[in-house]
Design an enzyme around this catalytic site. Structure first.
Site, PDB file in Angstrom:
ATOM      1  N   HIS A 160      97.170  74.298  20.482  1.00  4.77           N
ATOM      2  CA  HIS A 160      96.853  73.468  19.300  1.00  4.77           C
ATOM      3  C   HIS A 160      96.715  71.992  19.681  1.00  4.77           C
ATOM      4  CE1 HIS A 160      98.203  76.880  16.670  1.00  4.77           C
ATOM      5  NE2 HIS A 160      98.989  77.081  17.711  1.00  4.77           N
ATOM      6  N   SER A 281      79.092  49.768  27.009  1.00  9.70           N
ATOM      7  CA  SER A 281      78.654  49.545  25.634  1.00  9.70           C
ATOM      8  C   SER A 281      77.740  48.327  25.620  1.00  9.70           C
ATOM      9  CB  SER A 281      79.876  49.299  24.756  1.00  9.70           C
ATOM     10  OG  SER A 281      79.514  48.555  23.610  1.00  9.70           O
ATOM     11  N   LYS A 287      84.098  48.464  27.513  1.00  9.99           N
ATOM     12  CA  LYS A 287      83.995  49.908  27.336  1.00  9.99           C
ATOM     13  C   LYS A 287      83.532  50.648  28.577  1.00  9.99           C
ATOM     14  CE  LYS A 287      83.818  51.924  23.584  1.00  9.99           C
ATOM     15  NZ  LYS A 287      84.729  52.971  23.138  1.00  9.99           N
ATOM     16  N   GLU A 294      80.093  63.807  26.965  1.00 15.75           N
ATOM     17  CA  GLU A 294      79.734  63.979  25.548  1.00 15.75           C
ATOM     18  C   GLU A 294      78.379  64.670  25.392  1.00 15.75           C
ATOM     19  OE1 GLU A 294      81.427  60.260  23.142  1.00 15.75           O
ATOM     20  OE2 GLU A 294      80.458  59.707  25.009  1.00 15.75           O
ATOM     21  N   LYS A 329      58.444  81.300  24.076  1.00 13.31           N
ATOM     22  CA  LYS A 329      58.543  80.563  25.336  1.00 13.31           C
ATOM     23  C   LYS A 329      59.298  79.247  25.228  1.00 13.31           C
ATOM     24  CE  LYS A 329      54.266  82.545  26.307  1.00 13.31           C
ATOM     25  NZ  LYS A 329      54.550  83.190  25.059  1.00 13.31           N
TER      26      LYS A 329
HETATM   27  N1  ARG Z   1      49.427  83.051  24.503  1.00 10.91           N
HETATM   28  C1  ARG Z   1      49.809  84.358  24.114  1.00 10.91           C
HETATM   29  C2  ARG Z   1      51.329  84.499  24.065  1.00 10.91           C
HETATM   30  O1  ARG Z   1      51.965  83.679  24.619  1.00 10.91           O
HETATM   31  C3  ARG Z   1      49.262  85.347  25.082  1.00 10.91           C
HETATM   32  C4  ARG Z   1      49.009  86.682  24.506  1.00 10.91           C
HETATM   33  C5  ARG Z   1      47.871  86.655  23.561  1.00 10.91           C
HETATM   34  N2  ARG Z   1      47.557  87.987  23.188  1.00 10.91           N
HETATM   35  C6  ARG Z   1      46.795  88.233  22.140  1.00 10.91           C
HETATM   36  N3  ARG Z   1      46.573  89.484  21.882  1.00 10.91           N
HETATM   37  N4  ARG Z   1      46.311  87.283  21.378  1.00 10.91           N
HETATM   38  O2  ARG Z   1      51.875  85.393  23.471  1.00 10.91           O
END
Ligand code: ARG
Length: 464
Positions: A160, A281, A287, A294, A329
């Protein structure tokens, strides 16, 4: 390709895409990071086409050379992207076709961007996992080195965030190290599952061209090929799992960072970060702020967000490829980038921070830290623990009320309490040494832990 500005799928269409639809669909600005793995995957695909008798002994090497040249141009910033390049896959195919003309048009036989993008992302994330694995190893090694140095450095252990029992600094540092060992285990297990080739799955139903996905896997250094083509193009749980592992790892980094900020708080004064890992700072000249720690703490929030984004994207999505999946992605890139920023900074902060061994020892002067040792001394002489707990509590209350300390108690008083060696118990070194249980805070345990953790950490690296 008929016209440089036409999309890959223009044949069936009479109307070109609206600029805003094209803009929405573009992913090149982020998936350009897949360029080198896209070239690798495409070269492996060329060999599969050659094995299937669809490219002759001149065509296949020409395609491979053009792919390598396009990859090289992209890596060196020489490649000229066109506005019509929707994503990195279409840009690379267009670049190959620009170089080779008709022969370039043979590249995409038996594949789809659906199986290509998954294979690319698997290859990219395996490489990212490999780099992150190395950074976790480096952080764990920094913790192990400092723990060996401080195997016998006593400090108050807390529960704690209140003083609890004496421990050793090495023990506390290794607690962070063991969490990282589990992260390494998770990364290494994840990498085994992720090492699966999807090329050959095509858009969703493989192809009629007799391609061999297992041979392609071997060429890409992957352990296996997909078992089901629909699963191959639909599966993003390898990204989700990567982000889950990343989020847990970032959480561990944040908890370590939190301890560093606490220990370096000047009102506690147990440690200080090296100036190289501190900031000043703009207003207050005195500081020295722990921004490195952090930020390591704060950045865990975005990695958790990356996991949540992808999970929200995937949940409820029917099988098969959907353009939604293009959104997989950026969270993956962001999580990897964040960890690649945080982990080295934290390793440097740990390696260079100064511990105030005397301040930690002085904090062990708080007698409450030994109350459990006193109760356990009574237990060893046969007193039931609940009674030992009560008697020790009453002793603390009495000395407090009398304005005394445990150190003031006479031998007689200790004798009456039932622990003749009483005043000797109030010693942090003795307290940690008396904890002979493996995995406890004693200096011997810390040294043994450091040895076994070092072995685990260096055991095997993630696949790349
Ligand atoms: N840029 C697309 C992705 O990252 C690639 C695949 C596209 N495929 C499609 N059938 N439009 O998913």
């Amino acid at each position: 390709m008929s016209d440089d500005a036409s999309p890959l799928w223009a044949g069936r269409f009479s109307t070109p895409p609206a600029p805003e639809a094209l803009e929405l669909g573009r992913s090149l600005h982020f998936d350009v990071r897949l360029a080198s793995v896209d070239v690798d995957a495409s070269i492996a695909h060329v060999r599969a086409l050659q094995d299937a008798g669809l490219l002759d002994t001149e065509e296949a090497p020409a395609l491979e050379a053009a792919l390598a040249a396009v990859g090289d141009d992209i890596a060196h910033g020489r490649f000229v992207f066109h506005d019509a390049d929707e994503d990195i896959h279409s840009a690379i195919e267009r670049g190959v076709t620009d170089r080779l003309g008709d022969l370039g048009a043979k590249l995409h036989a038996g594949r789809s961007r659906n199986d290509l993008v998954v294979t690319d992302l698997r290859l990219w994330s395996l490489a990212a996992g490999h780099r992150i694995d190395g950074l976790v190893v480096a952080l764990a090694e920094a913790l192990i080195a400092r723990a060996r140095e401080h195997a016998g450095t006593v400090m108050p252990g807390t529960t704690h965030a209140r003083l609890a029992q004496p421990v050793t600094l090495g023990h506390h540092l290794l607690a962070h190290g063991w969490a990282l060992a589990r992260d390494l285990e998770r990364l290494r297990e994840w990498s085994t599952r992720t090492s699966t080739n999807a090329l050959g799955a095509g858009a969703t139903a493989t192809s009629t061209l007799g391609l061999d996905p297992l041979a392609t896997a071997g060429r890409l250094g992957m352990q296996r090929a997909f078992e089901n083509s629909i699963d191959a193009v639909s599966d993003r749980d390898f990204v989700q799992e990567f982000l889950a592992v990343a989020a847990i790892l970032a959480t561990h980094a944040s908890r370590l960072a939190s301890d560093l900020t606490r220990w370096t708080d000047e009102s506690l004064g147990w440690a200080s970060l090296d100036e190289a890992y501190s900031t000043g700072s703009s207003m207050m000249p005195q500081k020295r702020n722990p921004d490195t720690a952090e930020l390591a703490r704060g950045k865990a929030a975005r990695v958790a967000g990356d996991f949540v984004s992808l999970t929200a994207l995937l949940q409820g999505l029917p099988l098969g490829y959907h353009r939604d999946l293009q959104e997989d992605k950026e969270p993956a890139f962001d999580a990897a980038d964040t960890l690649e920023l945080v982990l080295p900074a934290l390793a440097g902060a740990v390696a260079t921070m100064a511990f105030d061994v005397e301040a930690m020892r002085a904090a062990c002067g708080n007698e409450g830290l030994y109350a459990t040792d006193l109760a356990e001394a009574l237990v060893r002489s046969g007193v039931p623990f609940r009674e030992a707990h009560r008697r020790t509590g009453e002793l603390l209350k009495r000395v407090d009320e009398e304005g005394r300390t445990l150190a003031d108690l006479t031998d007689d008083e200790w004798e009456r309490f039932g622990v003749p060696e009483g005043s000797g118990v109030l010693d942090p070194d003795r307290s940690v040494r008396a904890r002979t249980t493996a995995g406890g805070p004693s200096p011997e345990s810390v040294r043994a832990q450091a040895d076994s953790l070092a072995r685990i950490v260096s055991a095997s690296a993630v696949l790349s």
